[in-house]
Design a protein around this motif. Structure first.
Motif: not given
Length: 401
Positions: A118, A82, A69, A114, A74, A77
Protein backbone atom coordinates in the motif's frame (compact mmCIF):
# COMPACT_ATOMS: atom_id res chain seq x y z
CA UNK A 1 -14.13 -26.54 -25.72
CA UNK A 2 -15.91 -25.35 -22.63
CA UNK A 3 -15.88 -27.71 -19.69
CA UNK A 4 -18.57 -28.15 -17.02
CA UNK A 5 -16.27 -26.21 -14.73
CA UNK A 6 -17.09 -22.52 -15.16
CA UNK A 7 -14.28 -20.60 -16.81
CA UNK A 8 -12.11 -23.67 -17.40
CA UNK A 9 -11.01 -25.05 -20.77
CA UNK A 10 -10.30 -28.69 -21.60
CA UNK A 11 -6.95 -29.47 -23.21
CA UNK A 12 -6.56 -33.16 -23.99
CA UNK A 13 -7.60 -35.07 -20.91
CA UNK A 14 -7.06 -32.28 -18.39
CA UNK A 15 -8.68 -29.04 -17.36
CA UNK A 16 -6.81 -25.76 -17.66
CA UNK A 17 -7.93 -23.06 -15.22
CA UNK A 18 -7.42 -19.50 -16.50
CA UNK A 19 -4.14 -18.13 -15.11
CA UNK A 20 -5.52 -15.01 -13.31
CA UNK A 21 -8.07 -17.12 -11.44
CA UNK A 22 -5.43 -19.73 -10.59
CA UNK A 23 -3.00 -17.09 -9.32
CA UNK A 24 -5.70 -15.45 -7.22
CA UNK A 25 -6.72 -18.83 -5.83
CA UNK A 26 -3.14 -19.59 -4.78
CA UNK A 27 -2.83 -16.23 -3.03
CA UNK A 28 -6.10 -16.73 -1.16
CA UNK A 29 -5.06 -20.24 -0.13
CA UNK A 30 -1.66 -19.10 1.17
CA UNK A 31 -3.09 -16.16 3.14
CA UNK A 32 -5.83 -18.40 4.55
CA UNK A 33 -3.12 -20.86 5.60
CA UNK A 34 -1.29 -18.10 7.47
CA UNK A 35 -4.58 -17.25 9.19
CA UNK A 36 -5.13 -20.85 10.30
CA UNK A 37 -1.56 -21.05 11.66
CA UNK A 38 -2.10 -17.81 13.58
CA UNK A 39 -5.33 -19.17 15.09
CA UNK A 40 -3.57 -22.36 16.17
CA UNK A 41 -0.77 -20.34 17.81
CA UNK A 42 -3.32 -18.20 19.65
CA UNK A 43 -5.30 -21.30 20.64
CA UNK A 44 -2.21 -22.79 22.29
CA UNK A 45 -1.18 -19.54 24.00
CA UNK A 46 -4.53 -18.30 25.32
CA UNK A 47 -6.67 -19.79 28.05
CA UNK A 48 -10.23 -18.83 28.79
CA UNK A 49 -13.13 -18.95 26.42
CA UNK A 50 -13.82 -15.19 26.50
CA UNK A 51 -10.23 -14.17 25.71
CA UNK A 52 -9.92 -16.91 23.09
CA UNK A 53 -13.09 -15.75 21.36
CA UNK A 54 -11.92 -12.14 21.40
CA UNK A 55 -8.55 -13.12 19.91
CA UNK A 56 -10.10 -15.25 17.20
CA UNK A 57 -12.44 -12.37 16.33
CA UNK A 58 -9.45 -10.04 16.06
CA UNK A 59 -7.70 -12.56 13.79
CA UNK A 60 -10.73 -12.70 11.52
CA UNK A 61 -10.85 -8.89 11.32
CA UNK A 62 -7.14 -8.71 10.56
CA UNK A 63 -7.33 -11.26 7.77
CA UNK A 64 -10.47 -9.66 6.35
CA UNK A 65 -8.41 -6.46 6.03
CA UNK A 66 -5.56 -8.52 4.58
CA UNK A 67 -7.79 -10.00 1.87
CA UNK A 68 -8.98 -6.51 0.93
CA UNK A 69 -5.40 -5.23 0.79
CA UNK A 70 -4.35 -8.05 -1.54
CA UNK A 71 -7.30 -7.53 -3.89
CA UNK A 72 -6.64 -5.91 -7.27
CA UNK A 73 -8.64 -2.81 -6.37
CA UNK A 74 -6.49 -1.97 -3.34
CA UNK A 75 -3.81 -0.36 -5.53
CA UNK A 76 -6.41 2.26 -6.49
CA UNK A 77 -7.38 3.15 -2.92
CA UNK A 78 -7.13 6.73 -1.77
CA UNK A 79 -4.33 7.74 0.62
CA UNK A 80 -6.85 8.12 3.45
CA UNK A 81 -8.25 4.62 2.96
CA UNK A 82 -4.75 3.13 2.82
CA UNK A 83 -3.75 4.89 6.01
CA UNK A 84 -6.93 3.71 7.79
CA UNK A 85 -6.31 0.09 6.76
CA UNK A 86 -2.67 0.15 7.87
CA UNK A 87 -3.36 1.90 11.20
CA UNK A 88 -6.17 -0.54 12.03
CA UNK A 89 -3.98 -3.51 11.12
CA UNK A 90 -1.05 -2.14 13.16
CA UNK A 91 -3.19 -1.59 16.26
CA UNK A 92 -4.70 -5.08 16.06
CA UNK A 93 -1.20 -6.49 15.54
CA UNK A 94 0.77 -4.85 18.39
CA UNK A 95 -1.79 -3.95 21.09
CA UNK A 96 -2.89 -7.56 21.83
CA UNK A 97 0.77 -8.54 22.29
CA UNK A 98 0.66 -6.73 25.64
CA UNK A 99 -1.66 -9.43 27.02
CA UNK A 100 -1.01 -12.43 24.80
CA UNK A 101 2.73 -12.11 24.35
CA UNK A 102 4.96 -13.04 21.47
CA UNK A 103 2.57 -15.77 20.27
CA UNK A 104 0.55 -12.93 18.77
CA UNK A 105 3.65 -11.75 16.94
CA UNK A 106 2.85 -13.93 13.93
CA UNK A 107 0.35 -11.20 12.97
CA UNK A 108 3.24 -8.86 12.15
CA UNK A 109 4.06 -10.72 8.92
CA UNK A 110 0.76 -9.83 7.18
CA UNK A 111 1.21 -6.24 8.40
CA UNK A 112 4.60 -6.12 6.69
CA UNK A 113 3.04 -7.42 3.49
CA UNK A 114 0.32 -4.78 3.63
CA UNK A 115 2.90 -2.02 4.13
CA UNK A 116 4.78 -3.18 1.02
CA UNK A 117 1.58 -3.30 -1.01
CA UNK A 118 0.00 0.00 0.00
CA UNK A 119 2.91 2.42 0.46
CA UNK A 120 5.52 3.83 -1.96
CA UNK A 121 8.74 1.81 -2.05
CA UNK A 122 10.87 4.55 -0.45
CA UNK A 123 8.62 4.44 2.61
CA UNK A 124 7.41 0.85 2.52
CA UNK A 125 10.73 -0.99 2.81
CA UNK A 126 12.03 0.95 5.85
CA UNK A 127 8.69 0.42 7.62
CA UNK A 128 8.72 -3.26 6.67
CA UNK A 129 12.18 -3.54 8.21
CA UNK A 130 10.97 -1.67 11.30
CA UNK A 131 8.11 -4.16 11.76
CA UNK A 132 10.56 -7.07 11.58
CA UNK A 133 12.96 -5.40 14.05
CA UNK A 134 10.03 -4.67 16.39
CA UNK A 135 9.32 -8.39 16.65
CA UNK A 136 13.01 -9.06 17.26
CA UNK A 137 13.15 -6.41 20.01
CA UNK A 138 9.93 -7.66 21.60
CA UNK A 139 11.29 -11.20 21.78
CA UNK A 140 14.48 -9.98 23.41
CA UNK A 141 12.60 -7.84 25.91
CA UNK A 142 10.50 -10.87 26.87
CA UNK A 143 13.66 -13.02 27.17
CA UNK A 144 12.42 -15.42 24.53
CA UNK A 145 14.99 -18.17 23.79
CA UNK A 146 17.26 -17.41 20.85
CA UNK A 147 15.86 -20.23 18.72
CA UNK A 148 12.28 -19.01 19.10
CA UNK A 149 13.40 -15.41 18.60
CA UNK A 150 14.98 -16.36 15.29
CA UNK A 151 11.87 -18.29 14.32
CA UNK A 152 9.47 -15.40 15.00
CA UNK A 153 11.75 -12.82 13.33
CA UNK A 154 12.38 -14.84 10.19
CA UNK A 155 8.73 -15.92 10.03
CA UNK A 156 7.62 -12.27 10.16
CA UNK A 157 10.00 -11.26 7.39
CA UNK A 158 9.16 -14.21 5.13
CA UNK A 159 5.41 -13.94 5.64
CA UNK A 160 5.44 -10.29 4.58
CA UNK A 161 7.55 -11.09 1.51
CA UNK A 162 5.39 -14.07 0.52
CA UNK A 163 2.16 -12.06 0.75
CA UNK A 164 3.71 -9.17 -1.15
CA UNK A 165 5.24 -11.40 -3.81
CA UNK A 166 2.13 -13.50 -4.43
CA UNK A 167 -0.07 -10.42 -4.64
CA UNK A 168 2.24 -8.66 -7.09
CA UNK A 169 2.54 -11.81 -9.21
CA UNK A 170 -1.24 -12.10 -9.29
CA UNK A 171 -1.46 -8.48 -10.43
CA UNK A 172 1.14 -9.13 -13.12
CA UNK A 173 -0.76 -12.19 -14.35
CA UNK A 174 -3.91 -10.08 -14.64
CA UNK A 175 -2.00 -7.39 -16.54
CA UNK A 176 -0.46 -9.94 -18.90
CA UNK A 177 -3.84 -11.49 -19.68
CA UNK A 178 -5.42 -8.06 -20.13
CA UNK A 179 -2.58 -7.14 -22.49
CA UNK A 180 -3.05 -10.36 -24.44
CA UNK A 181 -6.76 -9.66 -24.75
CA UNK A 182 -6.04 -6.11 -25.93
CA UNK A 183 -3.50 -7.40 -28.47
CA UNK A 184 -6.10 -9.87 -29.75
CA UNK A 185 -8.62 -7.05 -30.14
CA UNK A 186 -6.01 -4.96 -31.96
CA UNK A 187 -5.21 -7.88 -34.27
CA UNK A 188 -8.90 -8.28 -35.10
CA UNK A 189 -9.17 -4.54 -35.76
CA UNK A 190 -6.11 -4.59 -38.02
CA UNK A 191 -7.51 -7.55 -39.94
CA UNK A 192 -10.82 -5.76 -40.41
CA UNK A 193 -8.96 -2.71 -41.73
CA UNK A 194 -6.96 -4.92 -44.10
CA UNK A 195 -10.12 -6.56 -45.35
CA UNK A 196 -11.80 -3.17 -45.82
CA UNK A 197 -8.79 -1.80 -47.72
CA UNK A 198 -8.60 -4.83 -50.00
CA UNK A 199 -12.32 -4.75 -50.65
CA UNK A 200 -12.25 -1.04 -51.46
CA UNK A 201 -9.21 -1.30 -53.72
CA UNK A 202 -10.50 -4.33 -55.62
CA UNK A 203 -14.19 -3.56 -55.95
CA UNK A 204 -13.79 0.18 -56.49
CA UNK A 205 -11.99 -0.43 -59.76
CA UNK A 206 -14.23 -3.30 -60.86
CA UNK A 207 -17.45 -1.41 -60.16
CA UNK A 208 -16.13 1.69 -61.92
CA UNK A 209 -15.26 -0.44 -64.95
CA UNK A 210 -18.70 -2.09 -64.95
CA UNK A 211 -20.36 1.33 -64.73
CA UNK A 212 -18.26 2.71 -67.56
CA UNK A 213 -18.86 -0.26 -69.85
CA UNK A 214 -22.57 -0.32 -69.02
CA UNK A 215 -22.89 3.29 -70.11
CA UNK A 216 -21.03 2.40 -73.32
CA UNK A 217 -23.36 -0.56 -73.94
CA UNK A 218 -26.37 1.70 -73.42
CA UNK A 219 -25.11 3.95 -76.22
CA UNK A 220 -24.14 1.06 -78.51
CA UNK A 221 -27.33 -1.02 -78.32
CA UNK A 222 -29.34 1.06 -80.87
CA UNK A 223 -26.47 1.73 -83.28
CA UNK A 224 -24.05 -1.18 -82.97
CA UNK A 225 -25.62 -4.25 -81.31
CA UNK A 226 -22.69 -6.52 -82.21
CA UNK A 227 -20.23 -4.26 -80.41
CA UNK A 228 -22.71 -4.02 -77.53
CA UNK A 229 -22.73 -7.82 -77.20
CA UNK A 230 -18.93 -7.81 -77.07
CA UNK A 231 -18.98 -5.24 -74.29
CA UNK A 232 -21.60 -7.26 -72.38
CA UNK A 233 -19.23 -10.22 -72.51
CA UNK A 234 -16.47 -7.95 -71.21
CA UNK A 235 -18.70 -6.75 -68.34
CA UNK A 236 -19.45 -10.35 -67.44
CA UNK A 237 -15.72 -11.07 -67.32
CA UNK A 238 -15.10 -8.08 -65.05
CA UNK A 239 -17.95 -9.06 -62.73
CA UNK A 240 -16.67 -12.65 -62.50
CA UNK A 241 -13.19 -11.37 -61.70
CA UNK A 242 -14.66 -9.08 -59.02
CA UNK A 243 -16.38 -12.09 -57.44
CA UNK A 244 -13.12 -14.04 -57.55
CA UNK A 245 -11.31 -11.08 -55.99
CA UNK A 246 -13.76 -10.93 -53.11
CA UNK A 247 -13.23 -14.62 -52.42
CA UNK A 248 -9.46 -14.17 -52.46
CA UNK A 249 -9.72 -11.21 -50.09
CA UNK A 250 -11.76 -13.38 -47.71
CA UNK A 251 -9.04 -16.04 -47.85
CA UNK A 252 -6.49 -13.46 -46.71
CA UNK A 253 -4.28 -12.82 -49.73
CA UNK A 254 -4.51 -11.87 -53.40
CA UNK A 255 -1.44 -11.61 -55.58
CA UNK A 256 -1.62 -9.10 -58.44
CA UNK A 257 0.68 -8.30 -61.35
CA UNK A 258 1.56 -4.74 -62.36
CA UNK A 259 2.01 -5.70 -66.01
CA UNK A 260 -1.30 -7.56 -66.15
CA UNK A 261 -3.06 -4.68 -64.39
CA UNK A 262 -1.56 -2.18 -66.83
CA UNK A 263 -2.87 -4.23 -69.77
CA UNK A 264 -6.34 -4.41 -68.21
CA UNK A 265 -6.29 -0.67 -67.52
CA UNK A 266 -5.34 0.08 -71.13
CA UNK A 267 -8.30 -1.98 -72.32
CA UNK A 268 -10.74 -0.23 -70.00
CA UNK A 269 -9.44 3.22 -70.90
CA UNK A 270 -9.62 2.41 -74.60
CA UNK A 271 -13.26 1.41 -74.18
CA UNK A 272 -13.82 4.87 -72.70
CA UNK A 273 -12.13 6.53 -75.68
CA UNK A 274 -9.13 7.54 -73.59
CA UNK A 275 -5.70 7.61 -75.19
CA UNK A 276 -3.28 5.55 -73.09
CA UNK A 277 0.51 5.44 -73.20
CA UNK A 278 1.93 2.60 -71.14
CA UNK A 279 5.63 1.95 -70.54
CA UNK A 280 6.18 -0.83 -68.00
CA UNK A 281 9.89 -1.72 -67.93
CA UNK A 282 10.40 -2.80 -64.34
CA UNK A 283 10.58 -6.52 -65.16
CA UNK A 284 9.89 -9.21 -62.58
CA UNK A 285 9.18 -7.83 -59.13
CA UNK A 286 8.84 -9.26 -55.67
CA UNK A 287 5.23 -10.54 -55.38
CA UNK A 288 4.44 -8.17 -52.51
CA UNK A 289 5.82 -5.11 -54.34
CA UNK A 290 4.08 -6.22 -57.54
CA UNK A 291 0.75 -6.50 -55.73
CA UNK A 292 1.04 -3.13 -53.97
CA UNK A 293 2.00 -1.27 -57.15
CA UNK A 294 -0.75 -3.01 -59.13
CA UNK A 295 -3.18 -1.91 -56.41
CA UNK A 296 -1.83 1.66 -56.68
CA UNK A 297 -2.39 1.63 -60.44
CA UNK A 298 -5.90 0.28 -60.00
CA UNK A 299 -6.80 2.93 -57.41
CA UNK A 300 -5.29 5.66 -59.59
CA UNK A 301 -7.37 4.61 -62.59
CA UNK A 302 -10.46 4.41 -60.39
CA UNK A 303 -9.84 8.03 -59.33
CA UNK A 304 -9.37 9.03 -62.99
CA UNK A 305 -12.71 7.53 -63.97
CA UNK A 306 -14.49 9.11 -61.01
CA UNK A 307 -12.91 12.53 -60.67
CA UNK A 308 -11.82 13.75 -64.10
CA UNK A 309 -12.91 14.24 -67.70
CA UNK A 310 -9.86 12.41 -68.94
CA UNK A 311 -8.79 12.29 -72.59
CA UNK A 312 -5.23 11.03 -72.26
CA UNK A 313 -3.36 9.05 -69.66
CA UNK A 314 0.32 8.05 -69.31
CA UNK A 315 1.49 5.06 -67.25
CA UNK A 316 5.18 4.37 -66.60
CA UNK A 317 7.01 1.98 -64.32
CA UNK A 318 10.76 1.47 -64.01
CA UNK A 319 13.48 0.41 -61.58
CA UNK A 320 16.23 2.81 -60.56
CA UNK A 321 18.68 2.52 -57.66
CA UNK A 322 16.85 -0.40 -55.99
CA UNK A 323 13.57 1.54 -56.13
CA UNK A 324 10.54 0.79 -58.28
CA UNK A 325 8.68 3.89 -59.40
CA UNK A 326 5.18 3.87 -60.84
CA UNK A 327 3.93 7.11 -62.39
CA UNK A 328 0.38 7.78 -63.50
CA UNK A 329 -0.48 11.11 -65.18
CA UNK A 330 -3.83 12.12 -66.65
CA UNK A 331 -5.44 15.28 -67.93
CA UNK A 332 -8.98 16.60 -67.59
CA UNK A 333 -8.91 17.16 -63.84
CA UNK A 334 -11.92 19.05 -62.51
CA UNK A 335 -10.54 21.12 -59.58
CA UNK A 336 -13.51 20.71 -57.29
CA UNK A 337 -13.52 16.95 -57.90
CA UNK A 338 -9.77 16.34 -57.76
CA UNK A 339 -8.78 13.38 -55.62
CA UNK A 340 -7.74 14.26 -52.11
CA UNK A 341 -3.99 14.26 -51.56
CA UNK A 342 -4.00 14.36 -47.77
CA UNK A 343 -2.74 11.77 -45.35
CA UNK A 344 -3.95 8.29 -44.94
CA UNK A 345 -6.33 9.03 -42.16
CA UNK A 346 -9.39 8.90 -44.32
CA UNK A 347 -9.30 5.16 -44.39
CA UNK A 348 -9.92 4.73 -48.15
CA UNK A 349 -8.59 5.63 -51.59
CA UNK A 350 -5.19 7.29 -51.58
CA UNK A 351 -5.02 6.90 -47.80
CA UNK A 352 -5.14 3.12 -48.24
CA UNK A 353 -2.34 3.27 -50.79
CA UNK A 354 -0.15 5.34 -48.47
CA UNK A 355 -0.68 2.76 -45.75
CA UNK A 356 0.19 -0.14 -48.05
CA UNK A 357 3.32 1.52 -49.41
CA UNK A 358 4.51 2.65 -45.99
CA UNK A 359 4.23 -0.92 -44.70
CA UNK A 360 6.77 -2.11 -47.30
CA UNK A 361 9.08 0.91 -47.00
CA UNK A 362 7.66 2.90 -49.91
CA UNK A 363 5.86 6.20 -50.30
CA UNK A 364 3.10 7.84 -52.32
CA UNK A 365 2.88 11.37 -53.69
CA UNK A 366 -0.10 12.86 -55.50
CA UNK A 367 -0.55 16.36 -56.87
CA UNK A 368 -2.61 18.38 -59.31
CA UNK A 369 -0.47 20.44 -61.70
CA UNK A 370 -1.25 23.92 -62.95
CA UNK A 371 -2.13 22.67 -66.43
CA UNK A 372 -5.00 20.54 -65.09
CA UNK A 373 -3.16 17.25 -64.83
CA UNK A 374 -3.14 14.84 -61.93
CA UNK A 375 0.14 13.10 -61.16
CA UNK A 376 0.37 10.01 -58.94
CA UNK A 377 3.79 8.58 -58.06
CA UNK A 378 4.18 5.35 -56.08
CA UNK A 379 7.67 4.28 -55.03
CA UNK A 380 8.64 1.03 -53.37
CA UNK A 381 11.93 -0.74 -52.63
CA UNK A 382 12.82 -3.71 -54.82
CA UNK A 383 13.01 -5.75 -51.61
CA UNK A 384 10.14 -4.82 -49.27
CA UNK A 385 11.26 -4.08 -45.73
CA UNK A 386 8.49 -6.20 -44.14
CA UNK A 387 9.75 -9.41 -45.76
CA UNK A 388 12.94 -10.81 -44.24
CA UNK A 389 13.10 -14.00 -46.27
CA UNK A 390 14.86 -13.96 -49.65
CA UNK A 391 12.76 -13.53 -52.74
CA UNK A 392 11.87 -17.01 -53.91
CA UNK A 393 9.11 -15.98 -56.23
CA UNK A 394 6.48 -17.34 -53.83
CA UNK A 395 3.84 -15.02 -52.41
CA UNK A 396 4.20 -14.05 -48.76
CA UNK A 397 2.23 -15.94 -46.19
CA UNK A 398 -1.39 -14.79 -46.09
CA UNK A 399 -2.76 -13.25 -42.97
CA UNK A 400 -5.51 -15.15 -41.25
CA UNK A 401 -9.05 -13.89 -41.39
Amino acid sequence: MRSPVTGARRQGDRFEVPAPRLAQGISITVISGFGVITMLNVRNAVSGAALLGTCLGAVLILYAIQFMVTSSGARRWSARRRALALVTQALLTFVPMVWIGVAWGSMAGPLGGSILLLLPARLAWPLYGAVTLTILGWCQSEHVPALETGYFTISTALTGLVIYGLTRLTDLVREVHATRAEMARMAVTQERLRFARDLHDLLGYSLSTITLKSELIHRLVPANPDRAREEVASVLGVSRQALADVRLVASGYREMSLESEAAAVAEVMAAADVQVEADITCGRLHPLVDTVLATALREGVTNILRHSKVQSCAIAASVKAETVRLTLVNDGVVPQEAPRTGGGGSGSGLGNLRTRLTEIGGRLTAETTRDGRFRLVAEAPVKPVTVDAPDTGEPPCPSAV
